[in-house]
Design an enzyme around this catalytic site. Sequence first.
Site, PDB file in Angstrom:
ATOM      1  N   GLY A 156       0.918  -0.981  -0.024  1.00  0.00           N
ATOM      2  CA  GLY A 156      -0.186   0.064  -0.308  1.00  0.00           C
ATOM      3  C   GLY A 156       0.660   0.959   0.197  1.00  0.00           C
ATOM      4  O   GLY A 156       2.140   0.769  -0.693  1.00  0.00           O
ATOM      5  N   SER A 157       0.596   2.294   0.400  1.00  0.00           N
ATOM      6  CA  SER A 157       0.957   3.786   0.662  1.00  0.00           C
ATOM      7  C   SER A 157       2.198   3.561   1.527  1.00  0.00           C
ATOM      8  O   SER A 157       2.411   2.451   2.051  1.00  0.00           O
ATOM      9  CB  SER A 157      -0.417   4.750   0.641  1.00  0.00           C
ATOM     10  OG  SER A 157      -0.723   4.774   1.521  1.00  0.00           O
TER      11      SER A 157
ATOM     12  N   GLY B 257       2.922   2.393   5.366  1.00  0.00           N
ATOM     13  CA  GLY B 257       4.080   1.914   5.263  1.00  0.00           C
ATOM     14  C   GLY B 257       4.399   2.262   6.772  1.00  0.00           C
ATOM     15  O   GLY B 257       4.658   1.457   7.757  1.00  0.00           O
TER      16      GLY B 257
ATOM     17  N   GLU C 117       6.371  -3.149   0.463  1.00  0.00           N
ATOM     18  CA  GLU C 117       5.553  -3.432  -1.013  1.00  0.00           C
ATOM     19  C   GLU C 117       4.695  -1.549  -1.339  1.00  0.00           C
ATOM     20  O   GLU C 117       3.317  -1.848  -0.848  1.00  0.00           O
ATOM     21  CB  GLU C 117       5.668  -4.118  -1.660  1.00  0.00           C
ATOM     22  CG  GLU C 117       5.292  -5.077  -1.748  1.00  0.00           C
ATOM     23  CD  GLU C 117       6.647  -6.049  -2.491  1.00  0.00           C
ATOM     24  OE1 GLU C 117       7.128  -4.290  -3.217  1.00  0.00           O
ATOM     25  OE2 GLU C 117       7.232  -6.734  -2.412  1.00  0.00           O
TER      26      GLU C 117
HETATM   27  P1  NAD Z   1      -2.894   2.619   0.779  1.00  0.00           P
HETATM   28  O1  NAD Z   1      -2.062   2.155   2.313  1.00  0.00           O
HETATM   29  O2  NAD Z   1      -4.724   3.550   1.346  1.00  0.00           O
HETATM   30  O3  NAD Z   1      -4.531   1.144   1.456  1.00  0.00           O
HETATM   31  C1  NAD Z   1      -3.345  -0.571   2.011  1.00  0.00           C
HETATM   32  C2  NAD Z   1      -4.386  -1.565   1.824  1.00  0.00           C
HETATM   33  O4  NAD Z   1      -3.322  -0.679   3.893  1.00  0.00           O
HETATM   34  C3  NAD Z   1      -5.259  -1.751   2.469  1.00  0.00           C
HETATM   35  O5  NAD Z   1      -5.745  -3.103   2.872  1.00  0.00           O
HETATM   36  C4  NAD Z   1      -5.674  -0.948   3.920  1.00  0.00           C
HETATM   37  O6  NAD Z   1      -6.910  -1.331   4.750  1.00  0.00           O
HETATM   38  C5  NAD Z   1      -4.769  -0.704   4.655  1.00  0.00           C
HETATM   39  N1  NAD Z   1      -3.991   0.161   5.860  1.00  0.00           N
HETATM   40  C6  NAD Z   1      -4.244   1.225   5.745  1.00  0.00           C
HETATM   41  N2  NAD Z   1      -3.758   1.711   7.003  1.00  0.00           N
HETATM   42  C7  NAD Z   1      -3.160   0.951   7.420  1.00  0.00           C
HETATM   43  C8  NAD Z   1      -2.780   0.896   8.910  1.00  0.00           C
HETATM   44  N3  NAD Z   1      -3.133   2.040   9.622  1.00  0.00           N
HETATM   45  N4  NAD Z   1      -3.114  -0.523   9.604  1.00  0.00           N
HETATM   46  C9  NAD Z   1      -3.672  -2.039   9.231  1.00  0.00           C
HETATM   47  N5  NAD Z   1      -4.053  -1.795   7.894  1.00  0.00           N
HETATM   48  C10 NAD Z   1      -3.534  -0.037   6.944  1.00  0.00           C
HETATM   49  O7  NAD Z   1      -3.183   2.019  -0.232  1.00  0.00           O
HETATM   50  P2  NAD Z   1      -4.267   1.994  -1.211  1.00  0.00           P
HETATM   51  O8  NAD Z   1      -5.018   3.092  -1.612  1.00  0.00           O
HETATM   52  O9  NAD Z   1      -5.248   1.144  -1.645  1.00  0.00           O
HETATM   53  O10 NAD Z   1      -3.690   1.645  -2.918  1.00  0.00           O
HETATM   54  C11 NAD Z   1      -2.372   2.705  -3.563  1.00  0.00           C
HETATM   55  C12 NAD Z   1      -1.275   2.683  -3.014  1.00  0.00           C
HETATM   56  O11 NAD Z   1      -1.033   1.488  -3.016  1.00  0.00           O
HETATM   57  C13 NAD Z   1       0.371   3.124  -4.104  1.00  0.00           C
HETATM   58  O12 NAD Z   1       0.657   3.901  -2.898  1.00  0.00           O
HETATM   59  C14 NAD Z   1       0.799   2.108  -4.500  1.00  0.00           C
HETATM   60  O13 NAD Z   1       2.096   2.898  -4.978  1.00  0.00           O
HETATM   61  C15 NAD Z   1       1.020   1.440  -3.605  1.00  0.00           C
HETATM   62  N6  NAD Z   1       1.157   0.384  -4.142  1.00  0.00           N
HETATM   63  C16 NAD Z   1       2.466  -0.604  -3.474  1.00  0.00           C
HETATM   64  C17 NAD Z   1       2.376  -2.007  -4.681  1.00  0.00           C
HETATM   65  C18 NAD Z   1       3.491  -2.467  -4.642  1.00  0.00           C
HETATM   66  O14 NAD Z   1       3.974  -4.002  -4.640  1.00  0.00           O
HETATM   67  N7  NAD Z   1       5.028  -1.578  -4.242  1.00  0.00           N
HETATM   68  C19 NAD Z   1       1.892  -2.568  -5.134  1.00  0.00           C
HETATM   69  C20 NAD Z   1       0.489  -1.988  -4.965  1.00  0.00           C
HETATM   70  C21 NAD Z   1       0.267  -0.945  -5.000  1.00  0.00           C
END
Ligand code: NAD
EC number: 1.2.1.3
Length: 518
Positions: A253-254, A258, A275
Amino acid sequence: MTENPNAPAARLPTADELRTRVLRVFDVIGAAGSAAARLGEPGGQGLPAGTPITGDVLFTVAQTDDADCVISDAAQAFPVWRATPAPVRGALVGRLCELLRTYRNALAGLVTVEVGKITSEALGEVQEMIDVCQFAVGLSRQLYGRTIASERPGHRLLETWHPLGVVGVITAFNFPVAVWAWNTAVALVCGDTVVWKPSELTPLTALACHALAVRAAHDVGAPPQVAGLLLGGRDVGAQLVDDPRVALLSATGSVRMGRQVGPRVAARFGRVLLELGGNNAAIVTPAADLDLAVRAIVFAAAGTCGQRCTTLRRLIVHHSVAEEVVQRIVSAYRQLRIGDPSQQGTLVGPLIHERAYRDMVGALQQAAADGGEVIGGERHLAGLCESAYYVAPAVVRMPAQTAIVATETFAPILYVLTYHDLDEAIALNNAVPQGLSSAIFTTDLREAERFIDGSDCGIVNVNIGTSGAEIGGAFGGEKHTGGGREAGSDAWKTYMRRATNTINYSGEMPLAQGVQFG
Ligand code: NAD
């Protein structure tokens, strides 16, 4: 950004049509019963399951109210699963692979409805699941340890690999099924059990995948608890983050996410595989094959409506070819059909939601304030549907790599910078916090090699765009991207623990380093 007056008239499917499509998928994959138990009318209690195609909420999905129970089940299944020989564990992943092949089209249709990927990319995402399952089945007979020469006579030194326990998998919306498969297929053959918390934006694809995993387990006589599912938002994800029974947390995720989860898992000495976001660049040198480069750039920058972690966001072009490259990209962009992602011929589907659109507008305004020249970026089809966010991909010529260029905006914005000297271009490539993917377009071997040495990213491509990785390689990035590696190569080692074994078969007791004791 104003609405584009030239946007083609088109029809978008209705919410009812999309709802019917979703129900048909659950029917086709034989999961109508389990889905019916969790799907409710829009507006009910639970997670709103929407579609970016129209911006409508299609269903309400019941959240997991007892995450502890799902994690307990996975923890209890672990001793049985780890004692199952790895090639037998591979049979479960092999069966999942067969089911995914059988239902490839249906699953891809669901990906299109839930995240707005065009059909070809949605099929590609399901194909990635099939590929990684195949890879993992082979891996189940190749979890090799090393034998190392011992310094002592009559001694053998070797490494053995052992399952970790429960692997928690948190995934992002934009790869709603493939990232689960990357983690799950590999973790399962490694002998771990998995609990998945998909994005709150993609509960439908998660329900479908989970139903297939449970069926695969049933078909091969494996405990279904080896693949658990938690539906919910961050609060539900947080339970995986903090639970000491979760030996490895793989979180995609973002960077913001992380930063929140990484330190918490580390604080309990759990393992974490991150990731996170990317801000990927491609360099175009005077020696580039421009026909090839422009085709690759357009797919990498505009594909998936700019919503891939590996989307090309920065183009670093030699000043001598910059004018031509920009013109060719702009002209290719004008030919991209934007609209309903399930229609044949569409190349750019919608942004995931209004916030993504607002972020795009804000980034373009900031870039213009920084002296950037914005081309494209208009909203499309707003006249047909106010609650869906279709946009023309934007190209922005920037005078310098300002803060907004160094920020990942999850939308189709390609910032163009120029350079004079390759070292300067490589420095620009590296001068952002993220370190996921990078590329160079050149036919000059020396330039290519210098870039491979110089880029600080986890993925460094030559004459290929930044997006569209194959599962055979280890996938992931450096710096704020988190450092994790998933999928192929030896990424499996993250899902296991290594034991170093020294075996003395000599009948003597020599100590290492020649130490004498008594
Ligand atoms: P996001 O960070 O909003 O959410 C990703 C996941 O994390 C969701 O399931 C969310 O519920 C969970 N989450 C968020 N905060 C959390 C916390 N504090 N505790 C536990 N879980 C939590 O990301 P998004 O908008 O769904 O996706 C887009 C982002 O993901 C972009 O930044 C993109 O670059 C990144 N991404 C990275 C990869 C990679 O392999 N590097 C792949 C796909 C997406």
